[in-house]
Design a protein around this motif. Structure first.
Motif, PDB file in Angstrom:
ATOM      1  N   GLU A  27       1.013  -0.998   0.479  1.00  0.00           N
ATOM      2  CA  GLU A  27       0.207   0.376  -0.229  1.00  0.00           C
ATOM      3  C   GLU A  27       0.902   1.129  -0.322  1.00  0.00           C
ATOM      4  OE1 GLU A  27      -3.971   2.020   2.124  1.00  0.00           O
ATOM      5  OE2 GLU A  27      -2.675   0.407   3.572  1.00  0.00           O
ATOM      6  N   LEU A  28       1.767   1.512   0.605  1.00  0.00           N
ATOM      7  CA  LEU A  28       3.130   2.534   1.566  1.00  0.00           C
ATOM      8  C   LEU A  28       3.360   2.252  -0.349  1.00  0.00           C
ATOM      9  CD1 LEU A  28       4.057   2.070   4.315  1.00  0.00           C
ATOM     10  CD2 LEU A  28       2.643   3.655   3.733  1.00  0.00           C
ATOM     11  N   GLN A  29       4.175   1.484  -0.905  1.00  0.00           N
ATOM     12  CA  GLN A  29       4.358   1.306  -2.073  1.00  0.00           C
ATOM     13  C   GLN A  29       4.104   2.162  -3.778  1.00  0.00           C
ATOM     14  OE1 GLN A  29       5.903  -1.856  -4.159  1.00  0.00           O
ATOM     15  NE2 GLN A  29       7.750  -1.333  -5.022  1.00  0.00           N
ATOM     16  N   PHE A  30       2.034   1.724  -3.583  1.00  0.00           N
ATOM     17  CA  PHE A  30       1.203   1.901  -4.408  1.00  0.00           C
ATOM     18  C   PHE A  30       1.076   3.658  -3.899  1.00  0.00           C
ATOM     19  CE2 PHE A  30      -3.575   3.354  -4.712  1.00  0.00           C
ATOM     20  CZ  PHE A  30      -2.979   3.462  -6.169  1.00  0.00           C
ATOM     21  N   LEU A  31       1.078   3.976  -2.846  1.00  0.00           N
ATOM     22  CA  LEU A  31       0.417   5.773  -2.267  1.00  0.00           C
ATOM     23  C   LEU A  31       1.632   6.250  -2.540  1.00  0.00           C
ATOM     24  CD1 LEU A  31      -0.898   4.869   1.258  1.00  0.00           C
ATOM     25  CD2 LEU A  31      -2.113   5.531  -0.992  1.00  0.00           C
ATOM     26  N   LEU A  32       2.936   5.873  -2.697  1.00  0.00           N
ATOM     27  CA  LEU A  32       4.144   7.258  -3.360  1.00  0.00           C
ATOM     28  C   LEU A  32       3.768   6.747  -4.396  1.00  0.00           C
ATOM     29  CD1 LEU A  32       6.570   8.600  -3.479  1.00  0.00           C
ATOM     30  CD2 LEU A  32       7.901   5.968  -2.980  1.00  0.00           C
ATOM     31  N   ALA A  33       3.683   5.796  -5.300  1.00  0.00           N
ATOM     32  CA  ALA A  33       3.557   5.921  -7.246  1.00  0.00           C
ATOM     33  C   ALA A  33       2.705   6.986  -7.043  1.00  0.00           C
ATOM     34  CB  ALA A  33       3.078   4.412  -7.389  1.00  0.00           C
ATOM     35  N   PHE A  65       2.974  10.122  -9.626  1.00  0.00           N
ATOM     36  CA  PHE A  65       1.862  10.932 -10.969  1.00  0.00           C
ATOM     37  C   PHE A  65       1.505  11.860 -10.468  1.00  0.00           C
ATOM     38  CE2 PHE A  65      -1.424  10.495 -13.276  1.00  0.00           C
ATOM     39  CZ  PHE A  65      -1.159   9.880 -13.797  1.00  0.00           C
ATOM     40  N   GLU A  66       0.879  12.172  -9.695  1.00  0.00           N
ATOM     41  CA  GLU A  66      -0.207  13.674  -9.236  1.00  0.00           C
ATOM     42  C   GLU A  66       0.929  14.962  -9.406  1.00  0.00           C
ATOM     43  OE1 GLU A  66      -3.590  13.724  -6.108  1.00  0.00           O
ATOM     44  OE2 GLU A  66      -2.186  12.978  -5.251  1.00  0.00           O
ATOM     45  N   LEU A  67       2.226  14.534  -8.849  1.00  0.00           N
ATOM     46  CA  LEU A  67       2.901  15.650  -9.237  1.00  0.00           C
ATOM     47  C   LEU A  67       3.771  15.810 -10.878  1.00  0.00           C
ATOM     48  CD1 LEU A  67       4.257  15.033  -5.480  1.00  0.00           C
ATOM     49  CD2 LEU A  67       3.334  17.575  -6.909  1.00  0.00           C
ATOM     50  N   ARG A  68       3.048  14.963 -11.611  1.00  0.00           N
ATOM     51  CA  ARG A  68       3.574  14.788 -12.273  1.00  0.00           C
ATOM     52  C   ARG A  68       5.304  14.340 -12.833  1.00  0.00           C
ATOM     53  NH1 ARG A  68       0.920  19.429 -16.568  1.00  0.00           N
ATOM     54  NH2 ARG A  68      -0.924  18.224 -16.420  1.00  0.00           N
ATOM     55  N   ARG A  69       5.971  13.362 -11.940  1.00  0.00           N
ATOM     56  CA  ARG A  69       7.174  13.460 -11.463  1.00  0.00           C
ATOM     57  C   ARG A  69       7.606  11.897 -11.957  1.00  0.00           C
ATOM     58  NH1 ARG A  69       9.660  15.318  -6.994  1.00  0.00           N
ATOM     59  NH2 ARG A  69       9.672  17.238  -6.508  1.00  0.00           N
ATOM     60  N   LEU A  70       5.945  11.192 -12.484  1.00  0.00           N
ATOM     61  CA  LEU A  70       6.304  10.051 -12.906  1.00  0.00           C
ATOM     62  C   LEU A  70       5.090   9.341 -14.020  1.00  0.00           C
ATOM     63  CD1 LEU A  70       6.950   7.002 -10.247  1.00  0.00           C
ATOM     64  CD2 LEU A  70       7.922   7.821 -11.794  1.00  0.00           C
ATOM     65  N   SER A  71       5.488   8.970 -15.011  1.00  0.00           N
ATOM     66  CA  SER A  71       4.172   8.494 -16.259  1.00  0.00           C
ATOM     67  C   SER A  71       3.637   8.073 -15.393  1.00  0.00           C
ATOM     68  CB  SER A  71       4.693   8.210 -17.598  1.00  0.00           C
ATOM     69  OG  SER A  71       5.242   7.061 -17.458  1.00  0.00           O
ATOM     70  N   LEU A  72       2.090   7.363 -16.466  1.00  0.00           N
ATOM     71  CA  LEU A  72       0.668   6.568 -15.768  1.00  0.00           C
ATOM     72  C   LEU A  72       1.538   5.281 -16.005  1.00  0.00           C
ATOM     73  CD1 LEU A  72      -2.193   5.638 -14.743  1.00  0.00           C
ATOM     74  CD2 LEU A  72      -1.870   4.830 -17.546  1.00  0.00           C
ATOM     75  N   GLY A  73       2.376   5.139 -16.786  1.00  0.00           N
ATOM     76  CA  GLY A  73       3.170   3.854 -17.025  1.00  0.00           C
ATOM     77  C   GLY A  73       4.370   3.189 -16.090  1.00  0.00           C
ATOM     78  N   LYS A  74       4.962   4.345 -16.209  1.00  0.00           N
ATOM     79  CA  LYS A  74       5.488   4.137 -14.527  1.00  0.00           C
ATOM     80  C   LYS A  74       5.487   3.882 -13.299  1.00  0.00           C
ATOM     81  CE  LYS A  74       9.940   4.324 -17.534  1.00  0.00           C
ATOM     82  NZ  LYS A  74      10.786   2.516 -17.539  1.00  0.00           N
ATOM     83  N   ALA A  75       4.036   4.714 -12.814  1.00  0.00           N
ATOM     84  CA  ALA A  75       4.069   4.090 -11.364  1.00  0.00           C
ATOM     85  C   ALA A  75       3.672   3.333 -11.658  1.00  0.00           C
ATOM     86  CB  ALA A  75       3.324   5.587 -11.308  1.00  0.00           C
ATOM     87  N   ALA A  76       2.884   3.106 -12.492  1.00  0.00           N
ATOM     88  CA  ALA A  76       1.676   1.323 -12.542  1.00  0.00           C
ATOM     89  C   ALA A  76       3.316   0.258 -12.622  1.00  0.00           C
ATOM     90  CB  ALA A  76       1.906   1.367 -13.741  1.00  0.00           C
ATOM     91  N   GLU A  77       4.473   0.694 -13.515  1.00  0.00           N
ATOM     92  CA  GLU A  77       5.234  -0.284 -13.056  1.00  0.00           C
ATOM     93  C   GLU A  77       6.138  -0.187 -11.014  1.00  0.00           C
ATOM     94  OE1 GLU A  77       9.489  -0.240 -14.449  1.00  0.00           O
ATOM     95  OE2 GLU A  77       7.764   0.074 -16.955  1.00  0.00           O
TER      96      GLU A  77
END
Length: 81
Positions: A26-32, A36-48
């Protein structure tokens, strides 16, 4: 892939009512999600980063009422015109 270690108190584990593995997922998911919200990761990279498919990650974003697409983005506005 790099590893990040985040210390947390035992109280967090107890109050979450989850297993150690479930809490860490859960913590790993919440970080992703936040990255993603901050636009530091793309959707694909956040999911990965949280070991999810894009579709599953998008579904979970919807459950949290987090938009997958930012319609305020200038590039999207140009495409819509």
């Amino acid at each position: 892939m790099q590893t990040l270690s985040i210390p947390y108190s035992y109280d967090l584990l107890v109050t979450s009512g989850q297993s150690l593995k479930a809490l860490e997922q859960e913590l790993q998911f919440l970080l992703a999600v936040k990255l993603f919200e901050l636009r530091r990761l793309s959707l694909g990279k956040a999911a990965e980063s949280c070991h999810m498919s894009k579709i599953s990650f998008m579904y979970e974003l919807g459950r949290f009422q987090i938009p997958v697409i930012n319609l305020d983005d200038d590039q999207i506005q140009d495409e819509l015109k």
